[in-house]
Design a protein around this motif. Structure first.
Motif, mmCIF file in Angstrom:
data_model
loop_
_atom_site.group_PDB
_atom_site.id
_atom_site.type_symbol
_atom_site.label_atom_id
_atom_site.label_comp_id
_atom_site.label_asym_id
_atom_site.label_seq_id
_atom_site.Cartn_x
_atom_site.Cartn_y
_atom_site.Cartn_z
ATOM 1 N N ASP A 194 84.265 -33.218 60.533
ATOM 2 C CA ASP A 194 84.765 -33.275 61.843
ATOM 3 C C ASP A 194 85.232 -31.981 62.253
ATOM 4 O OD1 ASP A 194 85.649 -34.657 64.036
ATOM 5 O OD2 ASP A 194 87.491 -34.666 63.455
ATOM 6 N N GLU A 195 85.689 -31.217 61.565
ATOM 7 C CA GLU A 195 85.941 -29.763 61.972
ATOM 8 C C GLU A 195 84.865 -28.955 62.199
ATOM 9 O OE1 GLU A 195 88.747 -26.778 62.513
ATOM 10 O OE2 GLU A 195 89.282 -28.965 62.090
ATOM 11 N N ILE A 196 83.907 -28.898 61.553
ATOM 12 C CA ILE A 196 82.854 -27.895 61.567
ATOM 13 C C ILE A 196 81.844 -28.278 62.565
ATOM 14 C CG2 ILE A 196 83.136 -27.010 59.270
ATOM 15 C CD1 ILE A 196 80.531 -28.218 58.455
ATOM 16 N N CYS A 197 81.777 -29.481 63.130
ATOM 17 C CA CYS A 197 80.720 -29.989 64.173
ATOM 18 C C CYS A 197 80.785 -29.218 65.431
ATOM 19 C CB CYS A 197 80.408 -31.332 64.212
ATOM 20 S SG CYS A 197 81.503 -32.249 64.754
ATOM 21 N N GLU A 198 81.988 -28.624 65.849
ATOM 22 C CA GLU A 198 82.355 -28.465 67.011
ATOM 23 C C GLU A 198 81.249 -27.219 67.696
ATOM 24 O OE1 GLU A 198 85.369 -28.464 70.405
ATOM 25 O OE2 GLU A 198 85.147 -29.748 68.512
ATOM 26 N N ASN A 199 80.785 -27.791 68.992
ATOM 27 C CA ASN A 199 79.987 -26.698 69.513
ATOM 28 C C ASN A 199 79.666 -27.145 71.034
ATOM 29 O OD1 ASN A 199 77.627 -28.715 69.808
ATOM 30 N ND2 ASN A 199 77.278 -28.416 67.607
ATOM 31 N N TYR A 220 89.928 -25.357 76.040
ATOM 32 C CA TYR A 220 89.294 -25.891 75.170
ATOM 33 C C TYR A 220 87.785 -26.167 75.201
ATOM 34 C CZ TYR A 220 94.432 -27.130 74.580
ATOM 35 O OH TYR A 220 95.666 -27.256 74.373
ATOM 36 N N HIS A 221 87.583 -26.332 76.437
ATOM 37 C CA HIS A 221 86.072 -26.449 76.878
ATOM 38 C C HIS A 221 85.320 -25.119 76.777
ATOM 39 C CE1 HIS A 221 85.913 -30.629 78.512
ATOM 40 N NE2 HIS A 221 86.969 -30.486 78.634
ATOM 41 N N LEU A 222 85.947 -24.083 77.151
ATOM 42 C CA LEU A 222 85.485 -22.669 76.960
ATOM 43 C C LEU A 222 85.291 -22.527 75.517
ATOM 44 C CD1 LEU A 222 87.315 -20.152 79.229
ATOM 45 C CD2 LEU A 222 85.099 -20.803 79.294
ATOM 46 N N TYR A 223 86.108 -22.986 74.501
ATOM 47 C CA TYR A 223 85.990 -22.739 72.983
ATOM 48 C C TYR A 223 84.725 -23.294 72.837
ATOM 49 C CZ TYR A 223 86.459 -23.045 68.120
ATOM 50 O OH TYR A 223 86.460 -23.254 66.823
ATOM 51 N N GLY A 224 84.547 -24.484 73.056
ATOM 52 C CA GLY A 224 83.302 -25.269 72.547
ATOM 53 C C GLY A 224 82.108 -24.619 73.366
ATOM 54 N N THR A 225 82.073 -24.240 74.388
ATOM 55 C CA THR A 225 80.890 -23.741 75.161
ATOM 56 C C THR A 225 80.464 -22.476 74.541
ATOM 57 O OG1 THR A 225 81.571 -24.701 77.364
ATOM 58 C CG2 THR A 225 80.023 -22.842 77.424
ATOM 59 N N SER A 226 81.501 -21.655 74.094
ATOM 60 C CA SER A 226 81.039 -20.274 73.418
ATOM 61 C C SER A 226 80.403 -20.408 72.036
ATOM 62 C CB SER A 226 82.431 -19.432 73.256
ATOM 63 O OG SER A 226 83.239 -19.998 72.383
ATOM 64 N N ILE A 227 80.310 -21.618 71.599
ATOM 65 C CA ILE A 227 79.709 -21.775 70.152
ATOM 66 C C ILE A 227 78.027 -22.301 70.197
ATOM 67 C CG2 ILE A 227 79.655 -23.014 67.999
ATOM 68 C CD1 ILE A 227 82.730 -23.507 68.379
ATOM 69 N N ILE A 236 77.410 -22.133 52.731
ATOM 70 C CA ILE A 236 78.039 -21.202 53.653
ATOM 71 C C ILE A 236 78.086 -21.749 55.026
ATOM 72 C CG2 ILE A 236 77.911 -19.029 54.936
ATOM 73 C CD1 ILE A 236 76.765 -17.861 52.111
ATOM 74 N N LEU A 237 79.341 -21.912 55.785
ATOM 75 C CA LEU A 237 79.062 -22.207 57.428
ATOM 76 C C LEU A 237 79.003 -20.923 58.179
ATOM 77 C CD1 LEU A 237 79.642 -24.331 59.565
ATOM 78 C CD2 LEU A 237 82.017 -23.926 59.297
ATOM 79 N N MET A 238 77.950 -20.967 59.043
ATOM 80 C CA MET A 238 77.713 -19.692 59.979
ATOM 81 C C MET A 238 77.865 -20.286 61.484
ATOM 82 S SD MET A 238 74.116 -18.421 58.032
ATOM 83 C CE MET A 238 73.812 -20.154 57.181
ATOM 84 N N LEU A 239 78.999 -19.480 61.887
ATOM 85 C CA LEU A 239 79.242 -19.771 63.457
ATOM 86 C C LEU A 239 78.774 -18.419 64.096
ATOM 87 C CD1 LEU A 239 82.786 -21.305 63.231
ATOM 88 C CD2 LEU A 239 80.944 -22.422 63.670
ATOM 89 N N GLU A 240 78.075 -18.963 65.360
ATOM 90 C CA GLU A 240 77.854 -17.655 66.333
ATOM 91 C C GLU A 240 78.588 -18.203 67.594
ATOM 92 O OE1 GLU A 240 73.769 -17.222 66.334
ATOM 93 O OE2 GLU A 240 73.811 -17.203 64.103
ATOM 94 N N SER A 288 81.219 -28.023 48.763
ATOM 95 C CA SER A 288 82.263 -27.512 49.058
ATOM 96 C C SER A 288 81.583 -26.530 50.280
ATOM 97 C CB SER A 288 82.766 -26.704 47.921
ATOM 98 O OG SER A 288 82.020 -25.693 47.371
ATOM 99 N N ILE A 289 82.611 -25.635 50.938
ATOM 100 C CA ILE A 289 82.214 -24.675 51.700
ATOM 101 C C ILE A 289 82.981 -23.377 51.244
ATOM 102 C CG2 ILE A 289 82.619 -23.673 54.142
ATOM 103 C CD1 ILE A 289 82.553 -26.361 55.205
ATOM 104 N N ASP A 290 82.217 -22.538 50.703
ATOM 105 C CA ASP A 290 82.566 -21.414 49.929
ATOM 106 C C ASP A 290 83.177 -20.147 50.869
ATOM 107 O OD1 ASP A 290 82.086 -22.725 47.710
ATOM 108 O OD2 ASP A 290 80.561 -21.623 47.202
ATOM 109 N N SER A 291 82.489 -20.194 52.427
ATOM 110 C CA SER A 291 82.736 -19.041 53.126
ATOM 111 C C SER A 291 82.423 -19.572 54.455
ATOM 112 C CB SER A 291 82.393 -17.806 52.819
ATOM 113 O OG SER A 291 80.711 -17.636 52.863
ATOM 114 N N ILE A 292 83.215 -18.984 55.549
ATOM 115 C CA ILE A 292 82.684 -19.126 56.870
ATOM 116 C C ILE A 292 82.197 -17.707 57.294
ATOM 117 C CG2 ILE A 292 83.508 -19.966 59.044
ATOM 118 C CD1 ILE A 292 85.796 -21.491 57.724
ATOM 119 N N LYS A 293 81.059 -17.683 57.744
ATOM 120 C CA LYS A 293 80.540 -16.477 58.184
ATOM 121 C C LYS A 293 80.514 -16.453 59.886
ATOM 122 C CE LYS A 293 77.901 -14.823 54.145
ATOM 123 N NZ LYS A 293 78.955 -13.657 54.056
ATOM 124 N N VAL A 294 81.089 -15.676 60.368
ATOM 125 C CA VAL A 294 81.357 -15.628 62.047
ATOM 126 C C VAL A 294 80.738 -14.444 62.663
ATOM 127 C CG1 VAL A 294 83.060 -16.058 64.028
ATOM 128 C CG2 VAL A 294 83.535 -17.084 61.625
#
Length: 348
Positions: A194-199, A220-227, A236-240, A288-294
């Motif tokens: 639930d935490e990592i599916c935001e976009n 809150y909407h800008l945060y989602g829009t920017s992902i 590894i979770l990769m976020l852009e 597991s998620i060992d790291s988050i790369k942003v």
């Protein structure tokens, strides 16, 4: 009905009735029945329910809680369990959960935010009411109902004592007619999915383009829009993030404060990393998620040209750990001087 990878996997492994408490039950059909009810009667009304039943200034426009959000959580749970987006019924991947645990996980995901239909406050626990309604209509087992609802409710909120450790109070393993359900493990998978599916799919992008998002909700909407990308691969979770110049230069209201978007992103990343560390404690035997790369990229208004060098950030466990001592209470109440005083008083 189009199935997501984890649902396809469940369909395949659910054919052996000996894997379930009710051996004569058709658990895949049961799951589809629950999903059909939610899609017809609950999901279409959640966004409206949030608006009319929530108190406070952020009553106006929440990020999306329609069917698409629940689908996204199911999709990312599948990713965490090793099922890629190209998974089909011919694939050979094996998930380290029992068929009944997958059923419980899927139903818990499908109702975890359904309580929002009654309002944002206490929505985690309101999922009990939604599932109870479904189970009572279909004469389903209420023991199963309670287990699934507890798993779903642990995705947020606080315990009865006010602690945020909502997964820790669950049982490591709970038996249902001799079939084990690892409550903490399933709750951890749900919560981090639930935490990592935001976009940007959760934001009202059309209203954003016309600057029609209420001020209390815009951040809150800008945060989602920017992902623009959130991808899980090899632990590894990769976020852009793609950030426009105007978004960066303005402040936005958040409750009683004003925040820059970049500062809000940092706070959300810190929360995500805490959730990563917390959920890993319960899910490590399976995933597991060992790291988050942003990656944070900065653009002009039409996002055609970068206006600054991107920022690359990695959030991971490194260095020697620090924390508040778990012995603090004992060191205060049972230290050497305190014990000496008690012994002296005993001799008098």
């Amino acid at each position: 009905m189009s199935l997501l990878p984890l649902e396809m996997y469940f369909k395949k492994v659910s054919q052996n009735n000996n894997s379930f408490p009710n051996r004569s039950g058709e658990y895949f059909s049961k799951y589809l029945s629950i999903l059909s009810y939610l899609k017809s009667n609950v999901y279409p009304q959640i966004n409206v329910g949030l608006t009319i039943n929530s108190d406070g200034v952020d009553k106006s426009l929440y990020t999306d809680h329609s069917t698409a959000h629940f689908d996204e959580v199911v999709k990312y749970a599948g990713f965490l369990l090793g099922l890629g987006i190209d998974y089909d019924e011919e694939s050979t991947q094996v998930v380290n959960l029992s068929p009944y645990e997958i059923f419980c996980l899927l139903v818990a995901i499908r109702i975890h935010d359904a309580g929002n239909i009654l309002g944002r406050e206490g929505h985690s626990n309101a999922c009990f009411l939604v599932l109870k309604d479904i189970y009572s209509r279909n004469s389903f087992d209420q023991t199963e109902n309670r287990i699934i609802a507890k798993i779903a409710a642990a995705h947020g909120g606080v315990t009865n004592s006010g602690s945020k450790d909502t997964i820790g109070v669950l049982e490591k393993s709970k038996g249902v007619h001799a079939i084990a359900v690892r409550e903490q493990l399933l709750a951890g998978i749900l919560r981090i999915s639930d935490e990592i599916c935001e976009n940007r799919s959760r934001s009202s992008n059309y209203l954003m383009s016309y600057d029609m998002i209420p001020e209390a909700n815009k951040l809150y909407h800008l945060y989602g829009t920017s992902i623009t990308n959130n991808q899980y691969e090899s632990n590894i979770l990769m976020l852009e993030f793609s950030l426009r110049e105007s978004w960066l230069s303005n402040k936005y209201r958040k409750e009683d404060e004003e925040n820059f978007l970049i500062d809000y992103i940092y706070s959300r990343l810190e929360k995500m990393d805490l959730e990563r560390i917390y959920c890993n404690r319960f899910t490590k035997e399976v995933c597991s998620i060992d790291s988050i790369k942003v990656t944070l990229s900065f653009f002009d208004e039409d996002e055609s040209h970068e206006i600054a060098e991107p920022l690359a950030i990695t959030l991971e466990d490194k260095g020697y750990p620090t924390r508040e001592s778990p012995l603090l209470k004992y060191k205060e109440d049972y230290n050497g001087e305190a014990i000496q005083t008690k012994l002296r008083d005993r001799e008098r």
